[in-house]
Design a protein around this motif. Structure first.
Motif, PDB file in Angstrom:
ATOM      1  N   THR A   1     -68.000 -17.408 -53.718  1.00 15.90           N
ATOM      2  CA  THR A   1     -68.528 -18.826 -53.414  1.00 15.90           C
ATOM      3  C   THR A   1     -68.638 -19.006 -51.901  1.00 15.90           C
ATOM      4  N   GLY A   2     -67.816 -17.986 -51.209  1.00 17.44           N
ATOM      5  CA  GLY A   2     -68.142 -18.054 -49.514  1.00 17.44           C
ATOM      6  C   GLY A   2     -67.007 -16.747 -48.856  1.00 17.44           C
ATOM      7  N   TRP A   3     -67.669 -16.956 -47.760  1.00 16.39           N
ATOM      8  CA  TRP A   3     -65.880 -15.788 -46.944  1.00 16.39           C
ATOM      9  C   TRP A   3     -64.376 -16.355 -46.552  1.00 16.39           C
ATOM     10  N   ASP A   4     -64.542 -17.429 -46.407  1.00 19.13           N
ATOM     11  CA  ASP A   4     -63.082 -18.448 -46.729  1.00 19.13           C
ATOM     12  C   ASP A   4     -63.529 -19.065 -47.135  1.00 19.13           C
ATOM     13  N   CYS A   5     -62.468 -19.768 -47.075  1.00 17.22           N
ATOM     14  CA  CYS A   5     -61.725 -22.092 -47.982  1.00 17.22           C
ATOM     15  C   CYS A   5     -62.797 -22.695 -46.943  1.00 17.22           C
ATOM     16  N   ASP A   6     -63.137 -22.156 -45.379  1.00 16.63           N
ATOM     17  CA  ASP A   6     -63.793 -23.191 -44.099  1.00 16.63           C
ATOM     18  C   ASP A   6     -65.396 -23.154 -44.418  1.00 16.63           C
ATOM     19  N   HIS A   7     -65.558 -21.402 -45.297  1.00 18.64           N
ATOM     20  CA  HIS A   7     -67.611 -21.214 -44.697  1.00 18.64           C
ATOM     21  C   HIS A   7     -67.590 -20.574 -46.225  1.00 18.64           C
ATOM     22  N   ARG A   8     -67.819 -22.128 -47.574  1.00 22.64           N
ATOM     23  CA  ARG A   8     -67.786 -21.804 -48.717  1.00 22.64           C
ATOM     24  C   ARG A   8     -69.528 -22.199 -48.408  1.00 22.64           C
ATOM     25  N   ASN A   9     -70.236 -20.856 -48.211  1.00 22.98           N
ATOM     26  CA  ASN A   9     -71.666 -20.877 -48.254  1.00 22.98           C
ATOM     27  C   ASN A   9     -72.634 -20.192 -49.307  1.00 22.98           C
ATOM     28  N   GLY A  10     -71.841 -19.899 -50.690  1.00 17.05           N
ATOM     29  CA  GLY A  10     -72.362 -19.461 -52.315  1.00 17.05           C
ATOM     30  C   GLY A  10     -73.750 -20.698 -51.902  1.00 17.05           C
ATOM     31  N   PRO A  11     -73.873 -21.799 -51.698  1.00 14.63           N
ATOM     32  CA  PRO A  11     -74.560 -22.489 -53.211  1.00 14.63           C
ATOM     33  C   PRO A  11     -76.194 -22.372 -51.348  1.00 14.63           C
ATOM     34  N   ARG A  12     -75.835 -21.911 -49.949  1.00 16.67           N
ATOM     35  CA  ARG A  12     -76.876 -21.610 -49.289  1.00 16.67           C
ATOM     36  C   ARG A  12     -77.519 -20.619 -49.947  1.00 16.67           C
ATOM     37  N   ILE A  13     -76.583 -19.480 -50.113  1.00 19.84           N
ATOM     38  CA  ILE A  13     -76.870 -18.126 -49.938  1.00 19.84           C
ATOM     39  C   ILE A  13     -77.642 -18.106 -51.616  1.00 19.84           C
ATOM     40  N   ALA A  14     -77.230 -18.572 -52.330  1.00 12.86           N
ATOM     41  CA  ALA A  14     -78.103 -18.631 -53.633  1.00 12.86           C
ATOM     42  C   ALA A  14     -79.479 -20.017 -53.690  1.00 12.86           C
ATOM     43  N   HIS A  15     -79.759 -20.573 -53.438  1.00 20.24           N
ATOM     44  CA  HIS A  15     -80.765 -20.901 -52.547  1.00 20.24           C
ATOM     45  C   HIS A  15     -81.807 -19.376 -51.530  1.00 20.24           C
ATOM     46  N   ILE A  16     -81.587 -19.234 -51.123  1.00 19.64           N
ATOM     47  CA  ILE A  16     -81.822 -18.038 -50.763  1.00 19.64           C
ATOM     48  C   ILE A  16     -82.447 -16.417 -52.049  1.00 19.64           C
ATOM     49  N   ALA A  17     -81.605 -17.004 -52.439  1.00 23.54           N
ATOM     50  CA  ALA A  17     -81.905 -15.542 -53.078  1.00 23.54           C
ATOM     51  C   ALA A  17     -83.050 -15.478 -54.381  1.00 23.54           C
ATOM     52  N   GLU A  18     -82.587 -17.593 -54.058  1.00 24.50           N
ATOM     53  CA  GLU A  18     -83.388 -18.078 -55.492  1.00 24.50           C
ATOM     54  C   GLU A  18     -85.228 -17.822 -55.294  1.00 24.50           C
ATOM     55  N   ASP A  19     -85.345 -17.911 -53.706  1.00 27.13           N
ATOM     56  CA  ASP A  19     -86.107 -18.193 -52.468  1.00 27.13           C
ATOM     57  C   ASP A  19     -87.017 -16.855 -52.575  1.00 27.13           C
ATOM     58  N   SER A  20     -86.121 -15.996 -52.684  1.00 29.23           N
ATOM     59  CA  SER A  20     -86.344 -14.612 -52.436  1.00 29.23           C
ATOM     60  C   SER A  20     -86.756 -13.687 -53.735  1.00 29.23           C
ATOM     61  N   GLY A  21     -86.645 -14.409 -55.014  1.00 28.49           N
ATOM     62  CA  GLY A  21     -87.168 -13.890 -55.620  1.00 28.49           C
ATOM     63  C   GLY A  21     -86.362 -13.613 -56.314  1.00 28.49           C
ATOM     64  N   ILE A  22     -85.010 -13.622 -56.498  1.00 24.77           N
ATOM     65  CA  ILE A  22     -84.012 -12.564 -57.431  1.00 24.77           C
ATOM     66  C   ILE A  22     -84.247 -14.199 -58.664  1.00 24.77           C
ATOM     67  N   ALA A  23     -84.194 -12.397 -60.104  1.00 29.52           N
ATOM     68  CA  ALA A  23     -83.708 -12.672 -61.205  1.00 29.52           C
ATOM     69  C   ALA A  23     -82.848 -13.687 -62.372  1.00 29.52           C
ATOM     70  N   ALA A  24     -81.690 -13.366 -61.376  1.00 27.89           N
ATOM     71  CA  ALA A  24     -80.390 -13.976 -61.747  1.00 27.89           C
ATOM     72  C   ALA A  24     -79.341 -14.391 -60.969  1.00 27.89           C
ATOM     73  N   LEU A  25     -78.460 -14.628 -60.734  1.00 33.94           N
ATOM     74  CA  LEU A  25     -77.269 -15.043 -59.188  1.00 33.94           C
ATOM     75  C   LEU A  25     -75.466 -14.919 -60.517  1.00 33.94           C
ATOM     76  N   ALA A  26     -74.667 -13.897 -60.314  1.00 34.58           N
ATOM     77  CA  ALA A  26     -73.899 -14.112 -60.956  1.00 34.58           C
ATOM     78  C   ALA A  26     -72.874 -13.836 -59.975  1.00 34.58           C
ATOM     79  N   VAL A  27     -71.772 -14.714 -59.589  1.00 36.94           N
ATOM     80  CA  VAL A  27     -71.086 -15.872 -58.898  1.00 36.94           C
ATOM     81  C   VAL A  27     -69.580 -16.039 -59.457  1.00 36.94           C
ATOM     82  N   HIS A  28     -68.867 -14.956 -58.406  1.00 38.19           N
ATOM     83  CA  HIS A  28     -67.309 -14.982 -58.638  1.00 38.19           C
ATOM     84  C   HIS A  28     -66.890 -16.220 -57.920  1.00 38.19           C
ATOM     85  N   GLY A  29     -65.611 -17.224 -58.792  1.00 27.89           N
ATOM     86  CA  GLY A  29     -65.406 -18.442 -58.202  1.00 27.89           C
ATOM     87  C   GLY A  29     -64.020 -17.383 -56.989  1.00 27.89           C
TER      88      GLY A  29
END
Length: 330
Positions: free
Chosen positions: A142-170
């Motif tokens: 979900t991010g690097w630490d609790c102050d940098h939970r940037n998983g949503p931004r990485i997820a958008h980058i992934a979709e824009d890059s053509g990633i076919a599916a995304l797994a996220v550890h909570g």
């Protein structure tokens, strides 16, 4: 869940785990109901591709489709080359590791450490997607630490890059595996994306799998540590999701047969003495939640060769099935 041309059924998948999800374990989990099982993390540096460890990790002969191979590294071109190499050697899905929190991985700025550099993430994903004609998936936290939970931004980058599916550890990277997984960020990621999203973290029962699917709206659940010593969890979860009813737990005899099959596969895959040594941790996991754990481990750890390991395990479970006292099994 659809990943490229592959329909993943059931939507319960095995998490890639270094030192755990080797070919014998992947095959076993697939036989017991996993819809997808990715390989252990394989390094992108070509200097290590011909080591014994890498050759084992890149062995996919006889695996059912689709064959998913996880790669790890930090250099976009090197990861692209690694993706091509693995596709040439049987990979049908390439998975990129940006979820591993291990110190030795993050110190090399691989795994979840990459989430600190979103520009580098974008370059890596674009390079790998552009290098191969098979689907590319991504595993993040979900991010690097609790102050940098940037998983949503990485997820958008992934979709824009053509990633076919995304797994996220909570969890964030700095949490490692402590505390409890949180699913709110995963739910937010799923709501914002069009590609399939897979939830990972603390899914250890059929009921928990159903709860996480309902809470997050994801397309599939990913099970890691809960499958260690309990590979039948995949059929249990799949059955519960399909019917709403719980399967009975496996009998002593069935656990014995599953375990013996796993031991034979480990011995055949690794040979001596490595197969015996690797099997010991799996034996410990199989016994972890049983009252006779300590006695069982004391017995099977005596074995120094495959025949001894098989014989001690067989005798022990046969004694349990017959209702004999544990001291007699010893």
């Amino acid at each position: 869940m659809q990943i490229g041309p592959y329909n993943i059924q059931p939507n319960v998948v095995l998490a890639p785990m270094a030192g755990v999800t080797d070919k014998p374990f992947r095959l076993l989990c697939k036989q017991l109901g996993a819809g997808l099982a990715a390989s252990e993390m394989t390094i992108s540096d070509p200097r290590f591709w011909n080591t014994r460890k890498s050759l084992h990790r890149m062995d996919h002969a006889g695996e059912p489709d689709p064959i998913s191979v996880q790669i790890a590294g930090t250099e976009p071109q090197q990861l692209a080359d690694a993706a091509r190499y693995n596709v040439d050697h049987g990979a049908q899905i390439i998975d990129i590791n940006m979820g591993c929190p291990a110190k030795k991985v993050c110190n090399a700025w691989a795994g979840s450490a990459l989430m600190r550099d979103e520009d580098l993430v974008a370059r890596i994903l674009s390079a790998v997607v552009g290098a191969v004609d098979v689907p590319v998936t991504l595993k993040i936290r979900t991010g690097w630490d609790c102050d940098h939970r940037n998983g949503p931004r990485i997820a958008h980058i992934a979709e824009d890059s053509g990633i076919a599916a995304l797994a996220v550890h909570g969890r964030t990277r700095d949490q490692h595996y402590t505390g409890s997984a949180e699913y709110e960020t995963i739910a937010a990621i799923k709501a914002a994306l069009r590609i399939p999203v897979i939830a990972n973290g603390d899914i250890d029962s059929p009921q928990k799998a159903a709860h996480v699917l309902a809470q997050t709206g994801v397309d599939a659940v990913m099970i890691g540590r809960a499958a260690q010593g309990r590979p039948w969890i995949f059929r249990e979860v799949a059955h519960y999701l399909a019917t709403g009813t719980l399967l009975p737990p496996p009998t002593i005899e069935e656990v014995r047969d599953i375990l013996l099959g796993h031991l034979h596969a480990l011995h055949a895959f690794y040979g001596e003495p490595q197969g015996v040594r690797i099997a010991r941790k799996h034996l410990g996991w199989y016994a972890r939640d049983r009252p006779e754990n300590a006695a069982f481990r004391a017995i099977v750890n005596r074995a120094e060769d495959p025949a001894g390991q098989i014989a001690l395990t067989t005798d022990y479970f046969n004694a349990l099935a017959a209702g004999e006292p544990l001291s007699s099994a010893a």
